[in-house]
Design an enzyme around this catalytic site. Structure first.
Site, short mmCIF file in Angstrom:
data_model
loop_
_atom_site.label_atom_id
_atom_site.label_comp_id
_atom_site.label_asym_id
_atom_site.label_seq_id
_atom_site.Cartn_x
_atom_site.Cartn_y
_atom_site.Cartn_z
N GLU A 258 1.09 -1.01 0.09
CA GLU A 258 0.29 -0.02 -0.13
C GLU A 258 1.14 1.41 0.06
OE1 GLU A 258 -2.08 -0.27 3.38
OE2 GLU A 258 -3.49 -2.02 1.95
N CYS A 291 -2.32 9.46 2.82
CA CYS A 291 -0.97 9.03 1.99
C CYS A 291 -2.92 9.44 1.25
CB CYS A 291 -1.53 7.52 2.08
SG CYS A 291 -2.67 7.03 2.98
N GLU A 388 3.85 13.60 -4.77
CA GLU A 388 3.69 12.99 -3.31
C GLU A 388 4.09 13.94 -2.52
OE1 GLU A 388 3.64 9.16 -1.07
OE2 GLU A 388 1.46 9.74 -0.73
#
Ligand code: NAD
Length: 489
Positions: A258, A291, A388
């Protein structure tokens, strides 16, 4: 090595050691763990594991595997339910320590996040118990799909929400009959150490659930490269995911990852703009270190000005402060290195001509707070749109029609989550089909059902966790075929 003295973390007793084979084990060396709320505050010197500790932990997990995997799902569930009850009992203490250790808002840890850990153990105990094997007849045989526990499982977790994210992986692994070695992140190791106190109190058999502390490139690397490990479950950045994926490939070990996100937050002109703006401002909570956050605001051109107005008002209500304080909504960033990373993105954006609509600077010289920031990029290829940041920094882009919104939303290498605000049910259905993301929320955010599949597409992840998807991952599935007419007895 025998155990080191326990540490007093603001009134809570925490072990700085590993937990291997049912015992606390120290290391010859330690690493410093400091509080992001006050970087001068050294919370603990934590055991710094390496090849030796990884070997001990995998050996213990292997030794315990036969007996643990031979228990029925009902018997394993008794341990998991007991652990869940103890977590519920200690929510306040765990929330306090995790708040000091990683600066997530204490109130939200106390009311929502830590309790999710207890729910994870309870839910997976029940799901494993209630498993109904798929059965069907074909070619003159009766087919049944059985789950076989896979073996020692390494779980590696990131520094954000470390307790909840660790239990999200460890609970299904244990419920499926695997033994576990958990390696928490070195920037927030303490709440997982507290989990091990509860594992001990719940009287898990030695070796079933171990924790090793230390740095990723040291003990983490030793764990994922150990050929005796039969599953690797990782949450963290795509960069580390690639390194761990290589180790998994060498040992032919199933691996789930993940990874990071860069979610779109799409606002259509037909949406409830006030609700959208309020939810958009939530993306700054916890310093934006989430996230699943929708960090790219993609707004229909006709309502762009109005949305920015509402969004600015909602964002101005944010209070940057001590995460223990209920009035605080934006916590500091986890570490000076992370603050420098976030700040670096914004400085490069400024230098390349992206427009800072608000924020864009460190909040105070003596702390790790970064001001909520909104950037209008020069183009969709700007670094702040494509990479990100993992801080309180959002971008704003405009679109004309649905096709353009979808194209912008799907234009990064990530695919973890997407958020859509629209009043049209038909549009919601169309976007659900068109967006490339593991989870799509329409007119809501962070609503989770533990039985739903969870994971990312693209560089946001490999595999799915959640519900039966996780139990299947932590098992080796096998097909039993019995020829028709085989009699009982
Ligand atoms: P990271 O990748 O730097 O570290 C994650 C973990 O991997 C840590 O425990 C670290 O010690 C370990 N590690 C590092 N190098 C290793 C190696 N060579 N071998 C084995 N282990 C190693 O990530 P981070 O900075 O701790 O966390 C932030 C990232 O995690 C962000 O990208 C965020 O989006 C992501 N994240 C994703 C989810 C999700 O559910 N998809 C949830 C939370 C965080």
């Amino acid at each position: 090595m025998s155990a080191s003295p326990r540490v007093d973390v603001d009134g809570v007793s925490v072990s700085p050691d590993h937990f291997i084979n049912g015992e606390r084990v120290a290391s010859a060396t330690t690493f410093e763990d400091r509080s992001p709320l006050d970087w001068h505050w050294r919370l603990a010197d934590v055991a710094r594991g390496g090849v030796r500790e990884a070997d001990l932990a995998v050996s213990a997990a292997l030794e315990a595997f036969h007996d643990w995997s031979s228990l029925s799902t009902y018997q394993r569930g008794i341990y998991l339910d007991r652990l869940a009850d103890l977590i519920d009992r200690d929510v306040e203490k765990i929330a306090h320590v995790e708040c000091l250790d990683m600066a997530m808002l204490e109130e939200s840890l106390r009311l929502r996040v830590i309790g999710r850990g207890a729910r994870n153990f309870r839910a997976y105990a029940a799901l494993a118990r209630d498993y109904e094997p798929r059965r069907w007849d074909s070619n003159g045989t009766e087919n049944t799909v059985l789950r076989m526990p896979a073996g020692p499982t390494v779980v590696i977790t990131p520094w954000n929400a470390p307790f909840m994210l660790s239990t999200w992986k460890c609970a299904p692994a244990l419920a499926a009959g695997n033994t576990v070695i958990l390696k928490p992140a070195e920037w927030s190791p303490l709440s997982c150490s507290m989990l091990m106190d509860l594992v001990q109190e719940a009287e898990f058999p030695p070796g079933v659930f171990n924790v090793v502390q230390g740095l990723g490139e040291e003990v983490g690397s030793a764990l994922v490269n150990d050929p005796r490990v039969r599953r690797i479950s990782f949450t963290g950045s795509p960069e580390t995911g690639r390194i761990i994926g290589e180790a998994a490939a060498r040992n032919l070990v199933p691996f789930t990852a993940e990874l990071g996100g860069k979610g779109p937050f799409i606002v259509f002109a037909d949406a409830d703009l006030e609700a959208a703006a309020e939810k958009g401002a939530v993306m700054f909570d916890d310093g934006g270190q989430v996230c699943l956050a929708g960090t790219r605001l993609i707004v229909q051109r006709g309502v762009r000005e109005r949305f920015i107005e509402l969004f600015e008002v909602a964002s101005e209500r944010h209070v940057l402060g001590d995460s223990r304080d209920v009035a605080t909504s934006v916590s500091p960033l986890i570490h000076p290195d992370h603050l420098a990373r976030v700040s670096g993105f914004v400085e490069r954006a400024k230098a390349s001509g992206d427009v800072i609509l608000f924020g864009g600077e460190v909040d105070r010289p003596d702390g790790l707070w970064y001001r909520p920031t909104l950037i209008e990029p020069l183009s969709n290829s700007s670094e702040v749109v494509q990479r990100e940041i993992f801080g309180p920094v959002l971008t704003l882009q405009a679109f004309d029609d649905e096709a353009e919104a979808v194209a912008l939303a799907n234009s990064t290498a990530y695919g973890l989550s997407a958020i859509v605000y629209t009043s049209s049910r038909d549009r919601a259905t169309r976007l659900g089909a068109a967006l490339r993301a593991g989870t799509i929320w329409v007119n809501c955010f962070l609503v989770r059902d533990l039985t739903a599949p969870f994971g990312g597409t693209g560089i946001s992840g490999i595999g799915r966790e959640g519900g039966d998807y996780a139990l299947d991952f932590y098992s080796d599935l096998k097909t039993l075929q019995i020829k028709e007419g085989t009699t009982h007895g």
